[in-house]
Design an enzyme around this catalytic site. Structure first.
Site, PDB file in Angstrom:
ATOM      1  CG  ASP A 140      56.432  34.010  35.360  1.00 21.91           C
ATOM      2  OD1 ASP A 140      55.265  34.197  35.748  1.00 21.91           O
ATOM      3  OD2 ASP A 140      57.344  34.849  35.506  1.00 21.91           O
ATOM      4  CD  GLU A 155      49.529  34.514  34.311  1.00 20.57           C
ATOM      5  OE1 GLU A 155      50.180  34.854  33.305  1.00 20.57           O
ATOM      6  OE2 GLU A 155      50.047  34.156  35.385  1.00 20.57           O
ATOM      7  CG  ASP A 188      55.120  39.333  39.171  1.00 23.58           C
ATOM      8  OD1 ASP A 188      55.673  38.272  39.525  1.00 23.58           O
ATOM      9  OD2 ASP A 188      55.024  39.685  37.988  1.00 23.58           O
TER      10      ASP A 188
END
Ligand SMILES: *[C@@H]1O[C@H](CO)[C@@H](O)[C@H](O)[C@H]1NC(C)=O
Ligand SMILES: *[C@@H]1O[C@H](CO)[C@@H](O)[C@H](O)[C@H]1NC(C)=O
Ligand SMILES: *[C@@H]1O[C@H](CO)[C@@H](O)[C@H](O)[C@H]1NC(C)=O
Length: 934
Positions: free
Chosen positions: A525, A528, A601
């Site tokens: 997760d 980015e 999300d």
């Protein structure tokens, strides 16, 4: 939003108190195009502004077409007295040609002219195998196009297509041979611009400021922009990730809808509570666009570039009145504008002509999707967080109590010791191995989260090794970059360096990752990467990577490298025997080779259920077949109706996982009353029933790139009615699924394409294709149909997990079309290892025609030395659309007669109408046989 601002304020305030982050879409956190200097400059250019021409065109020793791009000047302007361009050196243009009609265009600064630095080209994405398919150009022909004063150079692409470099004005396009019709082109609107690197002069102010952040931008402006035109296109699609429709809406020119005046942004960002209709860029970036049109079919364009990109789709008529455009104005086409902050032009043109051809071509460059392990294609149960071992065992046993299968239980950040990844909270998870082994005994697996932010704690071994060895990304002043994330003050390992990736991969060995077992897999997760106190919640663009590369040049590929290193780690730990499973939030072209992705999300709202379909279809079109959206919605509490509808749709997502934020109420399937438990169980069972079909589709994706779920137009490319349909989708070529996207829906309207009928999965009733039908919205399922002319393999017995279904017999559902024929496939292997790559698999082809079902081998002969074998048999064959009803069937070569009786369509629905069923034919799934209807 429907909530009152006051309430939002209170919620926000509360959330701020308990967490280091912000939990609502805050537009102001993120730059828009006007606040992004390169985007603003590019967007303000006028068509025809490019004054470059191609000169010194030749074939290089490497078999490429090469040329120099120089500004048109007095000397070379054939119509004389033009202004002399200053401060601009020639650019080097290279056109190469590869098998399957692929044209590659590169444009970069000339290295022999010593630019201040070498621009970044993304390594490790293009397959070596692709590079080996280069065709060496021998010659080029010259011709005059339209009323040009100068020439154009033409090269051969394949039997049907040619590539053209027009010299003056400079333009590159692909056209059909013979009729000369254009397919794809670059710079037809003259918007090409290449900001060359230059030495900083006195008085130059290159700094860029956004909110409280300053980007030192030491190399100054270096952006590239150009227009790309898709001829014969009715729609363009692709360039994920955005929460928006499958057919991309215009963002510039006429017809721009509210909220779509910004270009589609490609910049990997951690966006809390993203909104559902927006060109705003989310967690991953794939600069690949596919067009489709009734007249010609599909084409594709891919720009390999990892810097921030912004892409405009122009509304028809955007350039009306412009006289500087060079193409035939009467042709139907869609124009787009591509803008990137840095890097080089490395662009690929794909000619199609079918949608599947374009994806085959694109994935021949960036790779086909990995073949997943079977268990990972089943249902996953996740939550932030399953608190402790007791909670895990409780959830696990309740699945059994409620007769609901599941395959994987997930642990989020709080299973660790203070968010130090690769560790366990000693109080909450004292016996992680025993816990995993208990689940494994039921054929179940575990996934733990491993994020890229490393807690800066000298007692944490990962940090110690990384900082001692200099493995962290550096800030602009060359110190270890230090940012804020879940683990507090954190640094980020520099995954761009292959040596660091290898070090990272070793951390997954059973010896290093204490408490891990072979049934443990991983979730990446925040890659980015997410940096809570960084500009736009990410890393500053002037941070420095291995080789002196600035973060701005490779931002979008960072998460890909992290995913790659993790995936390699899981392969390494088992000595290369087992296929890895790693879920990633960030992605880039090529991610499909390393694992699955999800759409991040999302929120428990009907609009988010709705938008999950175009988002996943888009990922599939851009090579990432194994993708899903959080079932139930990550933020917020879904009402039971929404949760049930989400399970019913999610059962057909390629990646099927429920997940929820820590502040939401618990929502395991049995918490909403008996009826809802029953409905969710039913939805999950549907997925398990179709696992053999899904697995076969994953293999098709692995072989060809064709995604598991597909837009209707991929299967029905000539049917205009399907082009804007992104409420329904195809699972493979045989199933059509339509979501239900409103609360307490009474009816659902479903467009069934094609000329043949469709059989309702529940009732078996046949409906005509080529028209829209209005169905009653049933509580117990979303509308789903089997296409006439197909055969779907299923496993109808329900177990606790997919692993436990291994030896179960198959059901074949034969849906006959008007010529009383059908066909289908089944792929089986050990579900786990790489042995299938050595031929250890079974691939069957089923064909029903002339009243006879034939099972034959579909594997290429001599497909490797290894064998996979199974004792599985066929226990039922259901025939839809056969009349008059036959009485019996003859099985060959056993020469055995079996009766044909009436039976239910699915065993769970004893009260559903009956259909012709051959029970217990007892043929082995791996054998050749025929069954003749008597
Ligand atoms: C070339 O010369 C013509 C005629 O003077 C002028 O209109 C045009 O702008 C010039 N083109 C360029 C690119 O300088
Ligand atoms: C299929 O998947 C396997 C395992 O992930 C991978 O090694 C292989 O390269 C893929 N096949 C193709 C044709 O890319
Ligand atoms: C019926 O299905 C078979 C098998 O898929 C196919 O070959 C045939 O063309 C189909 N017939 C019609 C009329 O579409």
């Amino acid at each position: 939003m429907k909530k009152s601002p006051n309430l939002i304020f209170h919620i926000l305030f509360l959330l701020l108190l308990i967490s280091p982050s912000v939990f609502s879409w805050k537009k102001d956190e993120f730059r828009n195009c006007n606040q992004t200097p390169f985007c603003k400059r590019a967007r303000s250019r006028k068509p025809g502004a490019c004054n470059l021409i191609a000169t010194e065109v030749s074939i290089s020793d490497d078999g490429d077409l090469i040329a120099k791009l120089i500004p048109k000047t007095q000397e070379n302007n054939e119509s004389q007295d033009a202004p002399v361009e200053v401060d601009s050196k020639p650019l080097l243009l290279t056109v190469s040609v590869y098998q399957d009609g692929i044209l590659r265009l590169k444009i970069d600064e000339e290295q022999s002219l010593n630019p201040p630095k070498k621009r970044f080209e993304v390594p490790d994405v293009i397959l070596d195998e692709f590079l080996s398919k280069k065709l060496y150009l021998q010659w080029l022909s010259e011709e005059k196009i339209d009323n040009d004063l100068g020439f154009s150079s033409v090269v051969y692409l394949d039997g049907d297509y040619e590539g053209v470099l027009r010299h003056d004005p400079f333009e590159v396009f692909v056209r059909e041979r013979g009729n000369g019709k254009r397919v794809l082109s670059i710079n037809s609107n003259g918007l090409f611009d290449f900001e060359q690197l230059r030495e900083k002069k006195e008085g130059d102010d290159w700094e860029e400021r956004f909110r409280s952040h300053t980007d030192t931008t030491p190399y100054g402006p270096q952006s590239i922009s150009f227009d790309v035109s898709f001829f014969g296109a009715d729609i363009v699609s692709g360039i994920p990730e955005h929460a928006t429709s499958l057919a991309l809406k215009p963002t510039s020119g006429p017809g721009v809808e509210d909220g779509f005046s910004e270009p589609y942004r490609l910049f990997n960002l951690d966006v809390f509570e993203y909104i559902d209709e927006s060109p705003f860029g989310l967690y991953g970036s794939i600069p690949f666009m596919i067009s489709h049109g009734k007249a010609r079919g599909s084409s594709g364009f891919f720009w390999l570039n990892a810097a921030e990109m912004q892409i405009d789709v122009f509304g028809t008529g955007w350039n009306a009145g412009q006289d500087k455009i060079m193409m035939p104005v009467d042709e139907k086409r869609i124009d787009t504008l591509w803008m990137s902050e840095a890097g080089v032009v490395d662009a690929f043109f794909f000619v199609g002509p079918g949608p599947k051809d374009v994806i085959r071509q694109y994935t021949s460059v960036t790779g086909r999707p990995a073949m997943p392990q079977l268990f990972s294609t089943a249902y996953h149960q996740c939550r932030w967080n399953y608190r402790d071992e007791e909670d895990v065992f409780d959830v696990d046993s309740k699945f059994d109590e409620h007769d609901i299968p599941y395959d994987v239980l997930w642990l989020d950040i709080d299973h660790t010791d203070g968010r130090r990844y690769f560790t366990w909270d000693k109080v909450l998870f004292p016996n992680p191995e025993e816990m995993q082994n208990k689940l494994a005994a039921k054929g179940r697996h575990m996934v733990t989260i491993v994020d890229p932010h490393i807690k800066r704690d000298d007692n944490y071994y990962i940090h110690k090794e990384a900082s001692d060895n200099g493995y962290y990304i550096k800030d602009a002043s060359n110190r270890d970059f230090d940012g804020w994330c879940w683990s507090g003050s954190s640094s980020y390992t520099d995954m761009v360096n292959p040596h660091i990736r290898s070090w990272w991969a070793d951390k997954f060995s059973y010896g290093n990752y204490v408490g891990s077992t072979p049934s443990l897999y991983v979730w990446n997760d925040m890659n980015e990467p997410s940096v809570f106190n960084g500009p736009e919640l990410t890393m500053p663009r002037d941070a420095l990577h291995f080789g002196g590369i600035e973060h701005r040049e490779l931002h979008n590929v960072y998460g890909y490298y992290f995913h790659m290193a993790t995936s390699n780690g899981l392969v390494k730990r088992g000595n290369g025997k087992d296929r890895p499973f790693v879920l990633s939030r960030a992605f880039f072209p090529g991610t499909q080779r390393y694992g699955a992705v999800w759409t991040g999300d999302n929120t428990a709202e009907w609009e988010h259920l709705r938008v999950s379909v175009p988002m996943l279809l888009t990922l599939g079109l851009t090579g990432i077949s194994f993708s899903g959206a959080d079932v139930g919605g990550f933020f917020g509490n879904p009402e039971p109706d929404l949760l049930v509808r989400w399970y019913q749709l999610g059962a057909y997502y390629p990646f099927f996982r429920a997940h929820a934020h820590q502040d939401t109420k618990r929502r395991e399937p049995w918490l909403f009353g008996e009826r809802n438990t029953e409905l969710i169980r039913e939805a999950i069972h549907t997925r398990y029933m179709f696992l053999p079909y899904f697995y076969t589709l994953f293999r098709e994706a692995n072989m060809t790139g064709t995604p598991v779920i597909r837009p209707l137009w991929m299967e029905f490319p000539a049917e205009e009615e399907t082009f804007s349909n992104d409420e329904a989708f195809m699972v493979g070529n045989s199933l059509l699924v339509q979501g239900v996207y409103t609360q307490r829906a009474k009816h659902v309207s479903v467009y069934l394409p094609g000329e043949q009928s469709w059989y309702d999965l529940r009732s078996g009733a046949a409906y005509k294709g080529g028209k829209r039908h209005k169905f009653e919205a049933l509580e117990d399922s979303v509308p789903a149909f089997q296409r006439a002319g197909t055969i779907i393999p299923r496993k109808d017995r329900f177990r606790r997990s997919s692993t436990q279904m291994g030896t179960d017999p198959y059901t074949l559902v034969i849906a006959l079309n008007s010529s009383k024929e059908a066909e289908g496939e089944l792929y089986i292997d050990d579900g786990k290892s790489f042995e299938f790559e050595n031929g250890a698999y079974i691939h069957r082809h089923f064909k029903f025609s002339n009243g006879k079902l034939t099972s034959s081998n579909a594997a290429p002969s001599g497909a490797g030395g290894n064998k996979f074998s199974t004792d599985c048999t066929v226990e039922r064959i259901i025939l839809l659309g056969l009349s008059p009803a036959p009485k019996s069937a003859l099985i060959e070569p056993a020469n055995q007669k079996v009766g044909i009786e009436m039976g239910p369509l699915t065993i769970r629905h004893g009260n559903s109408p009956s259909f012709l069923t051959i029970r217990k034919p007892k043929v082995r799934i791996e054998d050749d046989w025929t069954i003749k209807i008597l």
